[in-house]
Design an enzyme around this catalytic site. Structure first.
Site: not given
Ligand code: GCO
Length: 261
Positions: A145, A158
């Site tokens: 990501s 995340y």
């Molecule tokens: C957020 C997004 C990101 C994208 C992706 C970027 O909330 O910033 O959901 O997480 O989905 O992962 O690469």
């Protein structure tokens, strides 16, 4: 040259491919000739997805299990290898996000994001690689990501998971390249999917921010990922290991520019 990217006769297991980026990458792999295996956790989404894949003429089978369930993952990987055939390509795409400021985030929410996004890819790869090693070949692609490299308010769990996934990718490459198994990552930028829908709607400040922050000046279309997925799944990447290929419209290339420029 085109034979380098030909996946005819190969079988790709794409986790979480009932929709979104997973489905887009799976379609790309199928269009390059691969037979598909997908997993998901929602029966309704699985049924709709299988119909969509089959309507496009792709050979696909679907299995309902959670990639964080070690015993189920082993059971299904072994069942697929025994009853369907070799898993030549594993795309660890299944993932979740919970947008909560770290100071407010319940520990159980933090743990769940790490479990799905970082432990799940380990579990799946560990079981698939038991079968790839004796065959002396295989491809593993971990979906990272922008948060592999950058932080952002409210996505700390995340980011921790996706940052860890880069190093897990490097370690998988370190331990498994000797068996002719190539392990790499794909780092999608900001794509128009259901996962980003809440922050993408017209007029949402984040929507304008991303357009401004992305040199390409647009959100990614899921189909923009297919080529990189095929490259990392094919013979064209047989000497590529431990890399994360960012498909981000240039976000990581730039500090950005003032909004009034
Ligand atoms: C957020 C997004 C990101 C994208 C992706 C970027 O909330 O910033 O959901 O997480 O989905 O992962 O690469």
């Amino acid at each position: 040259m085109s034979k380098l990217f030909d996946l005819t006769g190969k079988r790709a297991f794409v986790t979480g491919a009932t929709h979104g980026l997973g489905m887009a990458m799976a379609v790309g792999l199928a269009e390059a000739g691969a037979e598909l295996i997908i997993n998901g956790t929602t029966p309704e989404k699985m049924e709709l997805a299988l119909k969509e894949y089959r309507a496009r003429g792709f050979k696909v089978q679907g299995f309902l299990f959670d990639v964080t369930d070690d015993s189920k993952a082993k059971e299904y990987v072994d069942k697929i290898e025994k009853e369907i055939g070799p898993i030549d390509i594993l795309v660890n795409n299944a993932g979740i996000i919970k947008r909560i400021p770290l100071k407010d985030m319940p520990v159980e929410d933090y743990r769940r994001v790490i479990d799905v996004d970082l432990v799940g890819p380990f579990i799946m790869a560990k079981h698939v690689v038991q079968h790839m090693i004796p065959r002396g070949e295989g491809k593993i692609i971990n979906i990272c990501s922008m948060m592999t490299e950058l932080g952002r308010d409210t996505v700390g769990a995340y980011a921790a998971a996706k940052g860890g996934l880069k190093m897990l990718t490097k370690n998988m490459a370190t331990e498994w390249a000797r068996y002719n198994i190539q392990t790499n990552g794909i780092g999608p930028g900001y794509f128009a999917t259901s996962q980003t829908e809440p922050i993408r709607i017209d007029g949402h400040p984040f929507n304008d921010f991303i357009i401004q922050r992305t040199p390409a000046g647009r959100w990614g279309d899921p189909s923009d990922l297919a080529g990189t997925a095929v490259f990392l799944a094919s013979n064209a990447s047989n000497f590529v290991n431990g890399q994360v290929v960012y498909v981000d419209g240039g976000i990581l290339a730039t500090i950005g520019k003032p909004s009034n420029e």
